[in-house]
Each structure stands twice: as structure tokens, then as C-alpha cells.
Design an enzyme around this catalytic site. Structure first.
Site, PDB file in Angstrom:
ATOM      1  N   PRO A   1      -4.178  -0.207  18.756  1.00 44.96           N
ATOM      2  CA  PRO A   1      -3.982  -0.717  17.389  1.00 44.96           C
ATOM      3  C   PRO A   1      -4.102   0.347  16.310  1.00 44.96           C
ATOM      4  O   PRO A   1      -3.747   0.092  15.162  1.00 44.96           O
ATOM      5  CB  PRO A   1      -5.088  -1.770  17.248  1.00 44.96           C
ATOM      6  CG  PRO A   1      -6.135  -1.371  18.255  1.00 44.96           C
ATOM      7  CD  PRO A   1      -5.382  -0.761  19.389  1.00 44.96           C
TER       8      PRO A   1
ATOM      9  N   TYR B   1      -9.465   4.849   7.646  1.00 42.83           N
ATOM     10  CA  TYR B   1      -9.680   5.162   9.056  1.00 42.83           C
ATOM     11  C   TYR B   1     -10.776   6.231   9.112  1.00 42.83           C
ATOM     12  O   TYR B   1     -10.590   7.340   8.600  1.00 42.83           O
ATOM     13  CB  TYR B   1      -8.409   5.694   9.694  1.00 42.83           C
ATOM     14  CG  TYR B   1      -7.316   4.655   9.864  1.00 42.83           C
ATOM     15  CD1 TYR B   1      -7.141   3.998  11.075  1.00 42.83           C
ATOM     16  CD2 TYR B   1      -6.459   4.338   8.812  1.00 42.83           C
ATOM     17  CE1 TYR B   1      -6.140   3.050  11.246  1.00 42.83           C
ATOM     18  CE2 TYR B   1      -5.452   3.398   8.963  1.00 42.83           C
ATOM     19  CZ  TYR B   1      -5.294   2.752  10.183  1.00 42.83           C
ATOM     20  OH  TYR B   1      -4.298   1.819  10.336  1.00 42.83           O
TER      21      TYR B   1
ATOM     22  N   HIS C   1       0.844  -1.189   0.000  1.00 40.80           N
ATOM     23  CA  HIS C   1       0.000   0.000   0.000  1.00 40.80           C
ATOM     24  C   HIS C   1       0.881   1.241   0.000  1.00 40.80           C
ATOM     25  O   HIS C   1       1.735   1.409   0.881  1.00 40.80           O
ATOM     26  CB  HIS C   1      -0.908   0.029   1.229  1.00 40.80           C
ATOM     27  CG  HIS C   1      -2.032  -0.943   1.171  1.00 40.80           C
ATOM     28  ND1 HIS C   1      -3.079  -0.932   2.077  1.00 40.80           N
ATOM     29  CD2 HIS C   1      -2.310  -1.958   0.303  1.00 40.80           C
ATOM     30  CE1 HIS C   1      -3.933  -1.908   1.770  1.00 40.80           C
ATOM     31  NE2 HIS C   1      -3.477  -2.546   0.698  1.00 40.80           N
TER      32      HIS C   1
ATOM     33  N   LYS D   1       1.155  -0.350  15.209  1.00 37.95           N
ATOM     34  CA  LYS D   1       2.558  -0.278  15.613  1.00 37.95           C
ATOM     35  C   LYS D   1       3.033  -1.445  16.466  1.00 37.95           C
ATOM     36  O   LYS D   1       4.239  -1.619  16.658  1.00 37.95           O
ATOM     37  CB  LYS D   1       2.813   1.032  16.377  1.00 37.95           C
ATOM     38  CG  LYS D   1       2.589   2.291  15.551  1.00 37.95           C
ATOM     39  CD  LYS D   1       3.472   2.314  14.320  1.00 37.95           C
ATOM     40  CE  LYS D   1       3.184   3.473  13.415  1.00 37.95           C
ATOM     41  NZ  LYS D   1       3.838   3.344  12.111  1.00 37.95           N
TER      42      LYS D   1
ATOM     43  N   TYR E   1       3.294   6.710   9.770  1.00 38.29           N
ATOM     44  CA  TYR E   1       2.533   5.514   9.407  1.00 38.29           C
ATOM     45  C   TYR E   1       3.438   4.459   8.758  1.00 38.29           C
ATOM     46  O   TYR E   1       3.315   3.264   9.059  1.00 38.29           O
ATOM     47  CB  TYR E   1       1.385   5.880   8.472  1.00 38.29           C
ATOM     48  CG  TYR E   1       0.338   4.795   8.380  1.00 38.29           C
ATOM     49  CD1 TYR E   1      -0.652   4.665   9.345  1.00 38.29           C
ATOM     50  CD2 TYR E   1       0.338   3.887   7.318  1.00 38.29           C
ATOM     51  CE1 TYR E   1      -1.602   3.657   9.273  1.00 38.29           C
ATOM     52  CE2 TYR E   1      -0.616   2.885   7.236  1.00 38.29           C
ATOM     53  CZ  TYR E   1      -1.578   2.758   8.227  1.00 38.29           C
ATOM     54  OH  TYR E   1      -2.518   1.762   8.157  1.00 38.29           O
TER      55      TYR E   1
END
Length: 391
Positions: free
Chosen positions: A293, A201, A72, A297, A385
Site C-alpha cells: 500500500p 510518510y 492534494h 497504487k 506518486y
């Protein structure tokens, strides 16, 4: 039994460490309370940072990852139905994440351990650590009615939040930092194509939602739920209805509402202990720290802990300079706190808190609007990220 390094816990931190030590020619034995099927079957994280992907490649364990992992280059944020994409690759000079479930990572680690002769003892009951403040610690356990003892030069505590390793350190020898969040994540798995090619998200007035996946044909979805929620309270129809509302009409309209085959609720907490060393015991992974979560990480911190700890153990046992273990603690904690910060910030940005009033809600939507319109803000999100580099 005797080895140089006893590793307590065969989760990601323990098994990554075992492979790294084996590669350096350092003998180790992994002691695990559960059986392989249990450890390998736990449904956990599914997003690998570049550090973790590079580590699996370095260890020669990335064949399936390269074939089956989903690369991704972007991630999506949504607020009350509006979605925008952050181009992580463009903002970070080509970095990406790879969707590849922890279950698959563990299978690769265990298969590799068998092929390389790395000893993993499963089904170890009543594990106890002894003489940690001496140069000759040892680990004991029972299995099938027999008592076992493993003498070693150092113990790596990789046995998770509820394990024996951290509990073996005197209370006055460590400091604990913790925040429990007033909600959990209700997650489901379904054999259906995901509603999006990349993760979404979502921040909605009814609560957080996440659209994720494990493969092109298997979807993983989450919604924020109350701390007292039970899976029985959420039959499939209710879950799909709520998920689609929170994702918004664009993404929610693409959700394939097939039956779920796994449903679970996970509480959210932030947790760190300092230092990560007590005598000849060093902590890594969930034994040392827990992250929410949000941002994925946990597994990635376990991998970076293992890298730094393997280097420190090689130096300490090779030269006799135990200060290398203290340097590991400081180095690992510097990275841990940065990951804790991002996970905490991302959680507060995307979730609905019980005492959240109109002002706090407006602050969330304003910050998301700022991120949407600011390349600098998107770069901060992207850098964190995909994972910060090891230092």
C-alpha cells in the site's frame, strides 16, 4: 443466461470494466461472491491518481468526487521527526492526487450500475470457470440453492488475489513473481480532523508511520507492525503513543487522540503473474497483481487495467483478432511493473526491516536527505506518486 463478457468480481477492476464495456455497447454481467454491503464496506485505499479521477469523470461518476474529494498538490516525507514537502503540482506541470476512499468509489460505481441497468449478481457461491481455451467459455455458480450458468465470449477475472479466476489457469501456463514483506500495517480510523492537510510518510528508527485522512473530519493512520501482531495488542493509547513518536514532535503534537472505530492489520506483499491472458480468460486488478500500500497504487492499477482491457475486448470481439488480448497483457504488465517498482522502492525507503543494521539504516537516511535536497529526485517521486500516464 448469456452475455458477451462475464466479469468475475465486483471490486474496482470489475466494476470499472463493466461501466467501460457498457459505454461501448458491449453486454456484460458481473458475478460477485459477496453481497454489495460487504464489497462496498471494505476499508481500502484512499488516494486516487489523475488517471482514476479522469476515468470517473469520463464515466459520468465524478459528481460526489468533485464535491467531497480532497485535492492534494503535495506530499510530505519525514525522517526521525524532520519533515519536508514535495510539491507534486509544481514538479509535474500541475498534476495532483485526490483523497477519496475506495468505499466511496465503490458506492459511485454500484449506484451508477443500478441507474444504467448493468447487471451485477451478488451472493454467487461456488463460482467456476469452464472451457476457457475455447471460443465459448462459461461461468457457473450457485445461489440460494439454485444452479446458474452464464455463457459468454470472454471472461474477465477481476476477483482478487484469492479468487477463482487465476486459480483456473494451469500452473504451467503462468509465471509468478512474489515478495512477502516481514511486517504489516496496523491501520485505524477515527472521527477527528487529520494532523496534516497532506499525507505524511514517516521513516523512524522504530518503524514506518503514515498520517492520512478520508475527509476533513475523519483521519486514517497507520504504523508498521510485526507479522504476528494482533489488533488486541494495540489498544488506542498504545497506538497513539507509538504513532506520535514515529511522526515526530511537529506532526505528532497535532494528532487528535480520539477513540478509533476501525482497527485492522494488513500484510504487505508484491505479486505479479504473467501473462494476463489464458485462452478467453483475461486477468485484471488484484487477480493479476498486488502492490504494497506504500504509494497507494492498488486501486489505481485496477482502474488502468480496466481501461486497457475494455479497449482490448472491444477490438478482439469486434474484429475476431484475439491477439488484442495478448497486447493487453503486455501493455498492462508494462505499467504494472513500473508501479511495482515504485511501491517496492518506497517501501524499502520508509520501513524498518528486521535484519536492518547500521549501514542499511544510514543508507535510508542518506537517500531521504538526497531527495530533500534534489529537485530531480523529488520530480521522480512526484511523477510516480501522481501516476504515470497510460501508454
Amino acid at each position: 443466461m448469456r452475455t458477451r463478457i462475464a466479469i468475475v468480481g465486483a471490486g474496482p477492476a470489475g466494476m470499472f470494466l463493466a461501466h467501460l464495456l457498457h459505454r461501448q455497447g458491449l453486454d456484460c454481467v458481473v458475478v460477485e461472491r459477496k453481497d454489495r454491503a460487504h464489497v462496498e464496506g471494505r476499508v481500502r485505499a484512499g488516494v486516487l491518481e489523475r488517471v482514476t479521477v479522469d476515468l470517473m469523470t469520463h464515466l459520468g461518476l465524478a459528481d460526489r468526487l468533485r464535491r467531497e474529494g480532497l485535492v492534494h498538490t503535495g506530499v510530505n516525507l519525514a525522517c526521525d521527526g524532520g519533515i519536508f514537502r514535495i510539491d507534486m503540482a509544481e514538479l509535474t506541470g500541475g498534476a495532483s492526487v485526490t483523497v477519496y476512499g475506495q468505499q466511496e468509489v465503490m458506492k459511485d460505481l454500484f449506484d451508477g450500475a443500478e441507474a444504467r441497468g448493468i447487471q451485477v449478481v451478488f451472493g454467487a457461491e461456488d463460482v467456476a470457470l469452464h472451457d476457457l481455451d475455447t471460443p465459448a467459455p462459461f461461468v457457473t455458480w450457485r445461489s440460494q440453492g439454485l444452479a446458474f450458468r452464464l455463457d459468454c465470449e470472454a471472461v474477465a477475472g477481476c476477483d482478487g488475489f484469492h479468487g477463482v479466476s487465476r486459480a483456473s489457469i494451469p500452473e504451467d501456463a503462468i509465471a509468478r513473481f512474489e515478495r512477502a514483506y516481514p511486517f504489516g500495517w496496523l491501520g485505524v480510523l477515527t472521527e477527528a480532523p487529520p494532523c496534516s492537510d497532506e499525507l505524511i510518510y514517516a521513516n523512524h528508527e522504530r518503524g514506518f508511520a503514515l498520517a492520512s485522512m478520508r475527509s476533513p473530519t475523519r483521519s486514517r493512520y497507520y504504523i508498521q507492525c510485526g507479522p504476528e501482531a494482533r489488533t488486541d495488542d494495540w489498544p488506542d493509547e498504545r497506538f497513539w503513543d507509538e504513532l506520535c513518536v514515529r511522526l515526530g514532535p511537529e506532526a505528532g503534537g497535532r494528532v487528535d487522540r480520539r477513540p478509533t472505530f476501525e482497527k485492522s492489520i494488513a500484510p504487505l506483499r508484491s505479486f505479479v503473474v504473467e501473462p494476463l491472458r489464458h485462452g478467453r480468460l483475461v486477468l485484471a486488478g488484484d487477480a493479476a497483481h498486488i502492490v504494497p500500500p506504500t504509494g497507494a497504487k492498488g486501486l489505481n492499477l485496477a482502474a488502468s487495467d480496466a481501461i486497457m482491457l475494455s479497449e482490448a475486448l472491444a477490438e478482439a470481439l469486434g474484429t475476431g483478432d484475439e491477439t488484442a488480448l495478448d497486447r493487453y497483457s503486455r501493455r498492462a504488465l508494462a505499467r504494472v511493473w513500473k508501479a511495482e517498482r515504485f511501491s517496492w522502492w518506497f517501501t524499502t525507503l520508509t520501513h524498518r526491516f528486521p535484519d536492518m543494521a547500521g549501514f542499511e539504516r544510514r543508507m535510508q537516511t542518506a537517500e531521504l536527505a538526497y531527495i530533500r535536497g534534489s529537485r530531480a529526485a523529488q520530480t521522480v517521486v512526484a511523477e510516480n506518486y501522481v501516476g504515470l500516464p497510460l501508454e
